[in-house]
Design an enzyme around this catalytic site. Structure first.
Site, PDB file in Angstrom:
ATOM      1  CB  CYS A   1      24.711  14.801  81.143  1.00 18.18           C
ATOM      2  SG  CYS A   1      24.074  16.485  80.900  1.00 18.18           S
TER       3      CYS A   1
ATOM      4  CG  HIS B   1      25.175  13.718  76.327  1.00 23.48           C
ATOM      5  ND1 HIS B   1      24.271  12.907  76.971  1.00 23.48           N
ATOM      6  CD2 HIS B   1      24.906  14.983  76.751  1.00 23.48           C
ATOM      7  CE1 HIS B   1      23.474  13.639  77.735  1.00 23.48           C
ATOM      8  NE2 HIS B   1      23.842  14.904  77.619  1.00 23.48           N
TER       9      HIS B   1
ATOM     10  CD  GLU C   1      24.900   9.660  75.714  1.00 23.98           C
ATOM     11  OE1 GLU C   1      23.931  10.160  76.305  1.00 23.98           O
ATOM     12  OE2 GLU C   1      26.073   9.781  76.122  1.00 23.98           O
TER      13      GLU C   1
END
Length: 518
Positions: free
Chosen positions: A80, A174, A176
């Site tokens: 990002c 993202h 994660e």
């Protein structure tokens, strides 16, 4: 030992990157984005990950890392904002997007790369389609020289980019968060394949290192630890006890805000079974007195935290060689309190055991679990010999029922909530749902509703039930419990808890809601 360094630009979910790296059994640490290059070189990472950020890459005061990162000759992954900063520094262009993306998105993998090759295999319908989680207002509009575009969609023409020669990669989404379908695989591929890290980090090794660290920190001094009744403080107590034995004194405060049978279970497990020195303090009257008339959740947390500190101070006076206050603080506590190393994360809610120690408390702070997530704490507990039942108990907040009773806290409210909560947990266990749920509890609502029992009208309180499923406690989905089970729980609570005539079920996810109600 192979290791990854994560540079934190202030994202709320930076710690989740660390969690995913650890899931790949690779050691990692998080440093602030503005860490000097010499410190980064001293750490000697096998690869770097640049986190997201609330900052904007094209603004004058945007967060800037040392450009010398790109002279270290190691793989770098920008996520990002990390991708946008990388693009700008290396000669690309970033601008504010007319169409911002927040939430689910679909991107198309459009060119081969070491990062995304094989990631979309076996996905239904379109093998080149990847479902991801976006959260950005800016976007890269021109990739730097030597970079190729490896993924895109109509709103984000450069959703991922790669410089294979230098092993630099940027992804706008993202990986994660659990909402990115193949996010874990993407991070593991970067860490294990591109950075060539071996999976050598695990909880038994961490326990040995943590024990050695505690011994070095504490020396021959004594430590006092406040037990809350939850998993975190229990694991911290066992870890510290393993390191320094009788130099640890645990103070278990019964503040009148515990679950039913909580005190007996804690004393049985830690003192009788594991030999940990525990002092039980009955402070219910003190806590409830100070909470009279207080309705604001942050005020309640502050008062409960202050009273904890005062109790610790009183007990510490009885231990003239006590120089340390130990706490079971874990990563989510730190994150939600805005306590990341950069100090740029937004505060969601305060935690009574995160910082904020008064200057009058002349004790040093010992937080051996501060860099662990809940599942890691549980794994550590098992490695230390705690029982499965103790370790996999659902989380319980430090302020206890104080944040599960909305508005003012009263002793009668606590009694009603305890009875309702134990029924909820009992029925979940009987139906084999307890271990399928990450956290379940009852909430007392200080509002009354009209009901009918027998031939009479009732005007009594409401209980809300909450059950969520999560892997990291940073995001969570509500659990679709069977209607038959909810019906049984509701009937039992209304029939057995005198003062409750209505039960509701919370179907809010995190975000936008939090797991706890306060």
């Amino acid at each position: 030992m192979d290791k990854i360094l994560i540079l934190d630009f202030g994202s709320q979910v930076t710690q989740l990157i660390a969690r995913r790296v650890r899931e790949a059994k690779v050691y990692c640490e998080i440093y602030p984005f503005n860490t000097p290059i010499k410190a980064i070189q001293h750490f000697a990472p096998n690869g770097l990950i640049l986190s997201g950020s609330p900052s904007s890459a094209h603004e004058k005061n945007s967060y800037q890392a040392d450009r010398g990162l790109f002279d270290m000759n190691i793989p770098i992954l920008g996520i990002c904002y990390g991708m946008q900063w990388m693009a700008k520094v290396l000669g690309g262009s970033v601008e504010s997007s007319a169409i911002r993306e927040f939430g689910f998105a679909e991107i198309v993998v459009c060119q081969p790369s070491r990062l995304l090759d094989g990631i979309t295999e076996n996905l239904e319908n379109n093998p080149s389609l990847l479902k991801v989680w976006m959260s950005h207002g800016d976007k890269v509009i021109a990739a730097p020289p030597n970079f190729s575009i490896i993924a895109k969609n109509k709103d984000c023409p450069i959703a991922a980019m790669a410089d294979e020669k230098h092993q630099y990669y940027g992804i706008q989404f993202h990986p994660e968060v659990t909402h990115t379908v193949k996010g874990r695989e993407i991070l593991e591929k970067f860490v294990r394949v591109i950075c060539a890290c071996e999976s050598t980090w695990d909880m038994p090794n961490y326990a040995e290192e943590a024990i050695a660290t505690i011994q070095k920190q504490v020396g021959h001094e004594e430590v006092i630890l406040g037990l809350s009744g939850g998993v975190d403080s229990a694991v911290a107590a066992v870890l510290i006890h393993r390191a320094i034995g009788n130099q640890l004194t645990c103070v278990f405060v019964d503040h009148g805000l515990l679950r039913k049978n909580e005190a007996d279970e804690v004393m049985q497990t830690l003192q009788k079974n594991l030999g940990v020195h525990v002092i039980k303090v009955n402070a219910e009257e003190k806590f409830l007195h100070h909470l009279v008339g207080i309705t604001d959740p942050e005020q309640k947390r502050a008062i409960i935290g202050e009273d904890f500190i005062k109790v610790f101070q009183e007990e510490a006076k009885k231990l003239p060689n006590a120089h340390w206050l130990a706490q079971g603080t874990i990563y989510p506590d730190v994150i939600e309190s805005g306590g990341t190393k950069t100090g740029n994360a937004t505060v969601i809610k305060s935690h009574h055991n995160v910082g904020g120690l008064p200057k009058t408390l002349k004790l040093k702070l010992l937080e051996p679990l501060r860099h662990l997530f809940k599942d890691e704490v549980r794994e550590l507990g098992i490695a230390l010999g705690l029982s499965h039942q103790m370790v996999y108990r659902h989380p319980f907040p430090g302020p206890g029922l104080g944040v599960r009773i909305l508005g003012e806290i009263k002793k009668d409210y606590c009694q009603l909530l305890r009875q309702a909560d134990i029924i909820f947990i009992e029925e979940l266990r009987l139906a084999n749902w307890y271990d399928k749920v990450s956290q379940a509890f009852a909430v007392f609502l200080p509002v009354k509703s009209v009901g009918v029992m027998g031939d009479g009208r009732t005007y009594e309180y409401v209980i809300a039930l909450r059950a969520v499923k999560t892997t990291d406690f940073m995001t969570a989905d509500w659990v679709e419990l069977p209607h038959e089970l909810l019906n049984k729980i509701s009937r039992r609570i209304i029939n057995e808890v005198n003062g409750i005539n209505r039960v509701v079920y919370d179907i809010s996810s995190k975000p936008p809601a939090t797991i706890e109600w306060e």
